[in-house]
Design an enzyme around this catalytic site. Structure first.
Site, PDB file in Angstrom:
ATOM      1  CG  HIS A 130      31.276  19.416  -4.620  1.00  0.00           C
ATOM      2  ND1 HIS A 130      31.467  20.621  -5.246  1.00  0.00           N
ATOM      3  CD2 HIS A 130      29.936  19.220  -4.586  1.00  0.00           C
ATOM      4  CE1 HIS A 130      30.294  21.132  -5.571  1.00  0.00           C
ATOM      5  NE2 HIS A 130      29.347  20.307  -5.180  1.00  0.00           N
ATOM      6  CG  ASP A 207      34.184  20.019   0.987  1.00  0.00           C
ATOM      7  OD1 ASP A 207      33.280  20.405   1.759  1.00  0.00           O
ATOM      8  OD2 ASP A 207      33.995  19.732  -0.208  1.00  0.00           O
ATOM      9  CD  GLN A 210      26.697  17.218   1.588  1.00  0.00           C
ATOM     10  OE1 GLN A 210      25.815  16.891   2.385  1.00  0.00           O
ATOM     11  NE2 GLN A 210      26.440  17.946   0.522  1.00  0.00           N
ATOM     12  CB  CYS A 371      29.295  18.954  -8.190  1.00  0.00           C
ATOM     13  SG  CYS A 371      28.080  20.140  -8.727  1.00  0.00           S
TER      14      CYS A 371
HETATM   15  N1  PMP Z   1      31.681  20.199  -1.085  1.00  0.00           N
HETATM   16  C1  PMP Z   1      30.692  19.315  -0.930  1.00  0.00           C
HETATM   17  C2  PMP Z   1      31.012  17.967  -0.394  1.00  0.00           C
HETATM   18  C3  PMP Z   1      29.388  19.663  -1.266  1.00  0.00           C
HETATM   19  O1  PMP Z   1      28.408  18.789  -1.115  1.00  0.00           O
HETATM   20  C4  PMP Z   1      29.129  20.953  -1.779  1.00  0.00           C
HETATM   21  C5  PMP Z   1      27.728  21.373  -2.189  1.00  0.00           C
HETATM   22  N2  PMP Z   1      27.030  20.408  -2.905  1.00  0.00           N
HETATM   23  C6  PMP Z   1      30.191  21.840  -1.899  1.00  0.00           C
HETATM   24  C7  PMP Z   1      31.447  21.430  -1.545  1.00  0.00           C
HETATM   25  C8  PMP Z   1      29.981  23.238  -2.403  1.00  0.00           C
HETATM   26  O2  PMP Z   1      29.216  23.941  -1.504  1.00  0.00           O
HETATM   27  P1  PMP Z   1      28.577  25.371  -1.901  1.00  0.00           P
HETATM   28  O3  PMP Z   1      27.878  25.153  -3.205  1.00  0.00           O
HETATM   29  O4  PMP Z   1      27.635  25.646  -0.774  1.00  0.00           O
HETATM   30  O5  PMP Z   1      29.680  26.335  -1.997  1.00  0.00           O
END
Ligand code: PMP
Length: 413
Positions: A130, A207, A210, A371
């Protein structure tokens, strides 16, 4: 802040009743909410906890000695204990509340990166990250004249672990890797990745955005150095997340932000910093949402991750099979180990148009690059349609998606 003494036993109808938002029509059709990887809906106990906090004990935490301040502090710290248990961390001092995964990664990139990454060092991320697990490292590498390297992903959306092993060397100082991909659903073998990175002396950030709603997170078993995740993707409020870190690393790291709460003593000649975890929690935090986060954790615990996983895997397998068979559909992300995410493109139809037409049928899916633009570049696509499932989704909802999609595809021909 009552927790219902309910054994849901994966009675989906019973679970759905806890989510008032699901019981509505969108464009004249029953809402089919399949955008859970973006954010999940919130059960009534989470909503109640928010309301109760503001109605009954709103106060600033940690500093007050009056009754409301003590009650708010106790509730805030009870959430920290719940989050500690959720990831099996040794101590609450290693659980730092952030705004979410994004802030957790930025905190490590700024604080750890600026102190411990030097010119010529290498930082590894994967091709399926992401943006929030790419850009903070890019920014830090630029500041520190370090090099960001990318672990390749194959056509099925699986990491090339042989290449990863070859990339590891004495220059590798940090690896930051997604546990489960928000675009592909791929579950990465993070335990193996962490062990390999440790062999060359690198630290690893995972991270877990998910993974948190779907998979067991056990920081001791993983031996992970840093883990970030977000409450809003696991039935909790938005604006809250966690950064877990190994104590010896957190102790050595400088504060991320300066301000109230993160200090012991301040004078114009010298400031001493507070102990963990407060050293990293400058300013008044998001008290209400942190307090309500505990109820989201308890909601997951009551059902049990095993049962959640089992249900979601059923939905995933059924959905992949059904959607994959629709003419013109190409599934993006076909790894053997996946969380409940189905991404696809349809030949000749723009993903955005598909999303709009599904919305007209009451079906909420995500469209776009999610993203993960570098991943889209690799697949030579602009974006996908993504359906992602939570514990409250049903086979009937997948049928509604698939039927709607089939009709749209026929109509567009
Ligand atoms: N990493 C992953 C794999 C995500 O799916 C997301 C959110 N789509 C994020 C990071 C970022 O999370 P947040 O917007 O809650 O900070």
């Amino acid at each position: 802040m009552s927790t219902p003494a309910v054994d849901y036993n994966l009675d989906v109808a019973r679970i759905r009743k806890e989510f008032p938002i699901l019981n509505q029509e969108i464009n004249g059709k029953p809402l089919v909410y399949l955008d859970n990887a973006a954010t999940t809906q919130k059960p009534q106990i989470v909503i109640d906890a928010l309301v109760e906090y503001y109605q009954k004990y709103n106060a600033n935490i940690h500093r007050g000695i009056h009754t409301l301040a003590e009650k708010a502090t106790a509730a805030y710290e009870a959430s920290r204990e719940a989050a500690r248990g959720f990831i099996n961390a040794e101590s609450v001092e290693q659980v730092i509340f952030t705004k979410g995964t994004t802030e957790s990664v930025n905190l490590v990139a700024s604080s750890y990166g600026d102190k411990f990454i030097n010119e010529g060092d290498e930082v590894l991320v994967s091709g399926m990250e992401h943006h929030s697990n790419i850009v903070p490292w890019q920014m830090m590498c630029e500041r520190k004249k370090a090099t960001l390297k990318v672990i390749p992903v194959d056509e099925n959306g699986v990491l090339d672990l042989e290449d990863f092993s070859k990339m590891l060397c004495e220059k590798t100082k940090l690896v930051s890797i997604v546990f489960a991909s928000n675009t592909l659903g791929t579950i990465n073998p993070v335990k193996e990745i962490i062990a390999k990175a440790h062999d060359v002396g690198a630290v690893v950030m995972v991270d877990g955005a998910q993974a948190a709603p779907h998979l067991h997170l056990d920081v001791k078993d993983l031996d992970v150095d840093f883990l970030g995740f977000s409450a809003h993707k696991m039935y909790g409020p938005s604006g809250v997340g966690v950064l877990y870190g190994k104590r010896e690393l957190l102790e050595e790291m400088p504060p991320y932000m300066g301000g109230g709460e993160m200090i012991k003593d301040v004078s114009f000649s010298k400031t001493t910093f507070n102990d963990l975890p407060f050293k990293f929690e400058a300013g008044t935090p998001n008290i209400a949402d942190v307090v309500a986060f505990k109820q989201a954790i308890e909601f997951i615990n009551i059902i049990g991750k095993d049962k959640i996983q089992q249900h979601e895997l059923e939905l995933l397998n059924y959905g992949q099979d059904k959607i994959g068979k629709i003419e013109g559909v190409r599934l993006i992300g076909t790894a053997a180990q996946k969380v409940s995410v189905i991404s696809f493109v349809v030949e000749g139809v723009h993903h955005f148009d598909l999303g709009m037409m599904l919305d007209a049928k009451g079906v909420a899916v995500r469209t776009g690059h999610h993203c993960t633009q570098p991943l889209m570049d690799q697949y030579k696509i602009e974006g996908t349609v993504r359906a992602s499932f939570a514990v409250y989704n049903t086979i009937q909802e997948i049928d509604t998606l698939a039927d709607g999609l089939e009709r749209i595809v026929k109509m567009m021909k």
